[in-house]
Design an enzyme around this catalytic site. Sequence first.
Site, PDB file in Angstrom:
ATOM      1  N   HIS A 156     -10.795  -8.759  10.082  1.00  0.00           N
ATOM      2  CA  HIS A 156     -11.426  -7.440   9.861  1.00  0.00           C
ATOM      3  C   HIS A 156     -11.517  -6.650  11.171  1.00  0.00           C
ATOM      4  CE1 HIS A 156     -14.318  -5.106   7.020  1.00  0.00           C
ATOM      5  NE2 HIS A 156     -13.690  -4.285   7.845  1.00  0.00           N
ATOM      6  N   LEU A 175      -4.804   7.257  -1.607  1.00  0.00           N
ATOM      7  CA  LEU A 175      -4.097   8.170  -0.701  1.00  0.00           C
ATOM      8  C   LEU A 175      -5.097   9.090   0.004  1.00  0.00           C
ATOM      9  CD1 LEU A 175      -1.067   8.537   0.061  1.00  0.00           C
ATOM     10  CD2 LEU A 175      -1.049  10.527  -1.450  1.00  0.00           C
ATOM     11  N   ARG A 213     -10.946  -3.375   1.412  1.00  0.00           N
ATOM     12  CA  ARG A 213     -12.028  -4.362   1.408  1.00  0.00           C
ATOM     13  C   ARG A 213     -11.549  -5.562   0.608  1.00  0.00           C
ATOM     14  NH1 ARG A 213     -13.835  -2.209   5.128  1.00  0.00           N
ATOM     15  NH2 ARG A 213     -15.905  -1.306   5.476  1.00  0.00           N
ATOM     16  N   GLU A 234     -16.307 -12.580   3.877  1.00  0.00           N
ATOM     17  CA  GLU A 234     -16.133 -12.693   5.332  1.00  0.00           C
ATOM     18  C   GLU A 234     -17.362 -13.301   5.998  1.00  0.00           C
ATOM     19  OE1 GLU A 234     -15.162  -8.717   6.575  1.00  0.00           O
ATOM     20  OE2 GLU A 234     -13.412  -8.644   5.279  1.00  0.00           O
TER      21      GLU A 234
END
Lengths: 328, 328
Positions: free
Chosen positions: A292, A165, A245, A274
């Site tokens: 991304h 948060l 991520r 990635e």
Amino acid sequence: MAHGIIHSHLPQVLVVHPPESFSVYQSQYSHKFHFLKAWESPLPLDQFLSTHARNVQAMLSSGISPIKADLLCHLPSLRLVVTPSTGLNHIDLSECRRRGVAVANAGSVASCDVADLAVGLLIDVLRKISVADRYVKQGLWASKTSYPIPLGSKLKGKRIGIIGLGSIGQEVATRLEAFGCSISYNSRKQKPSFSYPFYSSVFELATNSDALVICCGLSDQTHHLINKDVLLALGKEGVIINVGRGAIIDEKEMVQCLVQGDIGGAGLDVFENEPNVPKELFALDNVVLTPHRAAFTHETRASMRELAVGNLEAFFLNKPLLSQVMDN
Amino acid sequence: MAHGIIHSHLPQVLVVHPPESFSVYQSQYSHKFHFLKAWESPLPLDQFLSTHARNVQAMLSSGISPIKADLLCHLPSLRLVVTPSTGLNHIDLSECRRRGVAVANAGSVASCDVADLAVGLLIDVLRKISVADRYVKQGLWASKTSYPIPLGSKLKGKRIGIIGLGSIGQEVATRLEAFGCSISYNSRKQKPSFSYPFYSSVFELATNSDALVICCGLSDQTHHLINKDVLLALGKEGVIINVGRGAIIDEKEMVQCLVQGDIGGAGLDVFENEPNVPKELFALDNVVLTPHRAAFTHETRASMRELAVGNLEAFFLNKPLLSQVMDN
């Protein structure tokens, strides 16, 4: 080299790999800094650094390429790394701390964009927008008499579990409350300024959520935080959204859960390796994949550049950095 | 016909064309009503109606098929049409009024879902989610070194013009305010209970908006309300979202504007001649198309059925209808 001479009075900024839209940095800011472009040199990187960058005090990161000990050891004068990204997992923060190198990132400049994409992915998965778009564009609508796309699911009333948060998670919460969703969260520690229910256990949060939205950073503590147990607790109708991520989720287990129908769907902007995305996901209509690009808007890219340059200027003027990473 | 005899004491409800998921109506409500299924009869429709439906007082509409004078003239006893849709453009309301036939619709049951899809389409167009999903699923991400999908555009700060501030438009406004958008609207008349700026002219609204979201119904007044002038006023970066009805936009002009780049993009759930969609739109990455499924969620379909059945029950018990169309 007339170019070199003209700019010799300008502060030097090392750029090992160019960040996205580096040409804009060059055209807008080359009167302020002399960018030392390692990737343009024919020399091997370590030789280039030893020869040309021994006195360099500041570098601009690509936001992706690793900045670890093997690079830093060639840069004894380095005092600042500026990254135009929010995430810091490409930078070895303790090595920077040890060497007295400050780090400045994009702060919360991208938070709204990242939150927008998270909400967009959630709506897409629940309401099947990308599937429907493919269906219409392939000319299938007019060729059938019925609707073969399964019904979607309503946002109102959904129990959303936000993981992390921080500024992104807070923006996600604000948006989803407006859709009539109820918000709970998991975070390193409870945040008393928010009234959303807090779960110290991600497993418990998943058990009590219809969708999890991952908004935290990647660290040793969050690596594979979303494991098979958490995914099974989320359940057959549960949806997972990841704008944090890739490696926060155990990707192999998630793919298995999606293929077997153990969870209901996923909206993923980030992946463990990635740009490689598990091919099993390509055929799944309940999965929406983006490369991304949560912070990829004109406006935010401009703000990121301005902030990066503001940090460099502050550094060379011996002023406080604009967005120094606090826990460095 | 044992089936007919068993149900002969139940109130008859005519169904000319079955609404979506009619099998659920049958399995859940055939102990309450005898559904007279015109489409199952080998007779031509008018002959079926004259033979079997002369005494029928109530009918359940498919939500799409026309209910006009040519049908109503065969149903002299009809007093109620229930449609599980929000839109009423398939029903000739003045002919119903003239014949003393009440009309009940889905009221605002679907408003949240329709608003969710409108916002989902807007995020998708601005942030290029469907394009990105296709790109990743085609394996293009790993095959390139750069990002060829153009940058998107930020939601925060966008000026949104809502056309029709009924229950759907209000839900859209609430959601988009949470994204930091600013809201203005056009409506038949100004609504003093809302502080959003009101434009009596759609042209002026378009001039002052980054995106138009069409949330009104189709009527003689709104047919082709969005014409070429309005589209050009919206401008090259402007986005149009339509969850109302296709014919509110002059579709031919809109297609031309999209193809020529006179507007920036579109998210469309409705079309002038459904299920036919102009093929020129299929190749456009700045256009997201869904096949009229704004209210297609499990939860809302169930609520729509319950409301339709509640209206039928109220009618047969001589109680006030739950969602009578007020201007009938």
